[in-house]
Design an enzyme around this catalytic site. Structure first.
Site, PDB file in Angstrom:
ATOM      1  N   LYS A 110       0.807  -1.103   0.166  1.00 21.87           N
ATOM      2  CA  LYS A 110      -0.041   0.044   0.048  1.00 21.87           C
ATOM      3  C   LYS A 110       0.890   1.338  -0.045  1.00 21.87           C
ATOM      4  O   LYS A 110       1.578   1.531   1.001  1.00 21.87           O
ATOM      5  CB  LYS A 110      -0.854   0.150   1.119  1.00 21.87           C
ATOM      6  CG  LYS A 110      -1.622   1.299   1.139  1.00 21.87           C
ATOM      7  CD  LYS A 110      -2.542   1.428   2.566  1.00 21.87           C
ATOM      8  CE  LYS A 110      -3.110   3.146   2.809  1.00 21.87           C
ATOM      9  NZ  LYS A 110      -3.809   3.234   3.781  1.00 21.87           N
ATOM     10  N   GLY A 122      -7.843   9.405   9.469  1.00 21.60           N
ATOM     11  CA  GLY A 122      -8.314   9.303  10.941  1.00 21.60           C
ATOM     12  C   GLY A 122      -9.426  10.386  11.157  1.00 21.60           C
ATOM     13  O   GLY A 122      -9.665  10.709  12.322  1.00 21.60           O
ATOM     14  N   ALA A 172      -9.465   5.829   3.811  1.00 26.64           N
ATOM     15  CA  ALA A 172      -9.414   6.812   4.704  1.00 26.64           C
ATOM     16  C   ALA A 172     -10.633   7.630   4.820  1.00 26.64           C
ATOM     17  O   ALA A 172     -11.279   8.201   3.815  1.00 26.64           O
ATOM     18  CB  ALA A 172      -8.187   7.697   4.411  1.00 26.64           C
ATOM     19  N   GLY A 173     -10.826   8.113   6.091  1.00 24.42           N
ATOM     20  CA  GLY A 173     -11.877   9.112   6.390  1.00 24.42           C
ATOM     21  C   GLY A 173     -13.397   8.455   6.878  1.00 24.42           C
ATOM     22  O   GLY A 173     -14.211   9.170   7.084  1.00 24.42           O
ATOM     23  N   ALA A 177      -9.452   1.808   9.329  1.00 29.02           N
ATOM     24  CA  ALA A 177      -8.755   1.337  10.450  1.00 29.02           C
ATOM     25  C   ALA A 177      -9.202   2.077  11.875  1.00 29.02           C
ATOM     26  O   ALA A 177     -10.009   1.449  12.679  1.00 29.02           O
ATOM     27  CB  ALA A 177      -7.242   1.661  10.535  1.00 29.02           C
TER      28      ALA A 177
END
Lengths: 66, 279
Positions: free
Chosen positions: B120, B181, B207-208, B229
């Site tokens: 990644k 995040g 993301a987000g 995550a």
């Protein structure tokens, strides 16, 4: 002689190799990779790769992230 | 909403859309590898290895990211042990790299340490936004593709940049919904749709994501998978949120394949007018 291991100065014997210093830093035998002065050193080459004064050694592993 | 060719085929045959959207009829494939889940997990932010393991299991993920860092002899237990125990494929990232050079070296170290050429690719511009630096990203992607890596780049939600990354030879494109995040969800759904429309490789919304509806929306927009995550690892009950994300991704995928109704300005009665009692 003095080398830099993971950003910290370290005194090592004159006959130190990548393998001997990695062994000092971690007991792990898998999941480890090494860069010597920003170049990857393959595991098979660790014992045959001597260190020189002021070499920069990075010893990395996988951690939680991403 | 424009659907891609592969999805249309699935719809027209009719039989391909079954109760289980993630069964053989709808495989998720990157670079020839098939994964049994469209939820890719990250491992950062979990309060303990036990919590992380429970969350990964609840998420149903089959592909999960790790970061490469200097060895710390004081750390007990490894995230690699968890992934190995749960038979989850490891995807190393280049998180924390600001230049193409740093990212390429990190990917090579990951390949050496983990025995995988998948990466990644993450090349960030600054610590405050963690937004990708597109110039360094393209440079790193070219070098890594040339070196035989399977490159999954974390990219801005820019359709032009996504196209360039695909042309270089990246195995997927992974546009952000919003900053890493932040939990702000998908700030530009239109751009995500544009990326999906033109993409010839899988699109992973990366993301987000803040909560389950964000993940469902990503799939409804046509993304092939979601990578998250923080939304799970920093939730009050990580395993419960992981299960929510699993269901959301599956629900969103099903809705996408099913084909949503068009939006209308006025009502359309769902009960018949005929036979209405006028007494």
């Amino acid at each position: 002689m003095k080398v830099i291991v993971n950003g910290d100065p370290r005194e090592v014997p004159e006959d130190a190799t990548v393998a001997s210093v990695v062994g000092d830093v971690t007991s792990a035998t898998t999941g480890i990779a090494v860069a010597l002065n920003d170049e990857v050193v393959r595991r098979a080459e660790w014992t045959a790769t001597p260190l020189r004064e002021a070499d920069r050694l990075e010893v990395l592993t996988a951690v939680q992230g991403g | 909403m424009i659907q891609r060719e592969d999805e249309r085929r699935v719809n027209e045959t009719g039989t391909a859309v079954r109760a289980d959207p993630l069964a053989d009829s709808d495989p998720f494939v990157i670079a020839g590898e098939t994964f049994g889940s469209r939820l890719i997990m990250g491992t950062g932010g979990a309060p303990s290895m036990r919590t992380l393991e429970d969350a990964l299991v609840a998420s149903g993920t089959r592909l999960t990211t790790v970061a490469m860092r200097r060895v710390d002899p004081s750390v007990q237990g490894s995230v690699l042990d968890v992934l190995r125990r749960r038979d989850i494929t490891v995807l190393p990232n280049t998180a924390g790299c600001f230049t193409a050079g740093e990212a390429v070296l990190t990917a090579k170290l990951a390949r050496e340490a983990l025995g995988t050429s998948w990466v990644k690719l993450e090349v960030i511009a600054d610590e405050r936004t963690l937004l990708p630096d597109p110039i360094e990203l393209v440079d790193a992607a070219e070098q890594l593709v040339d070196n035989g890596f399977i490159v999954l780049p974390y990219t801005n939600d820019d359709p032009v940049l996504a196209r360039r990354l695909e042309q270089i030879g990246c195995a997927a494109v992974m546009p952000l919904g919003s900053p890493i995040g932040s939990g702000l969800g998908i700030r530009n759904p239109h751009n995500i749709e544009l990326i999906v429309e033109q993409a010839g490789v899988p699109v992973v919304l990366d993301a987000g994501i803040g909560t389950a509806s964000d993940a469902a929306l990503a799939m409804e927009l046509g993304c092939d998978a979601v990578l998250l995550a923080t939304a799970v690892t920093r939730a009050q009950a990580p395993a419960r949120m992981a299960a929510a994300m699993r269901h959301a991704v599956e629900a969103g995928r099903l809705a996408r394949l099913a084909g949503r109704i068009p939006k209308r300005r006025y009502a359309q009665a769902s009960s018949p007018w005929q036979g209405l009692s006028t007494a």
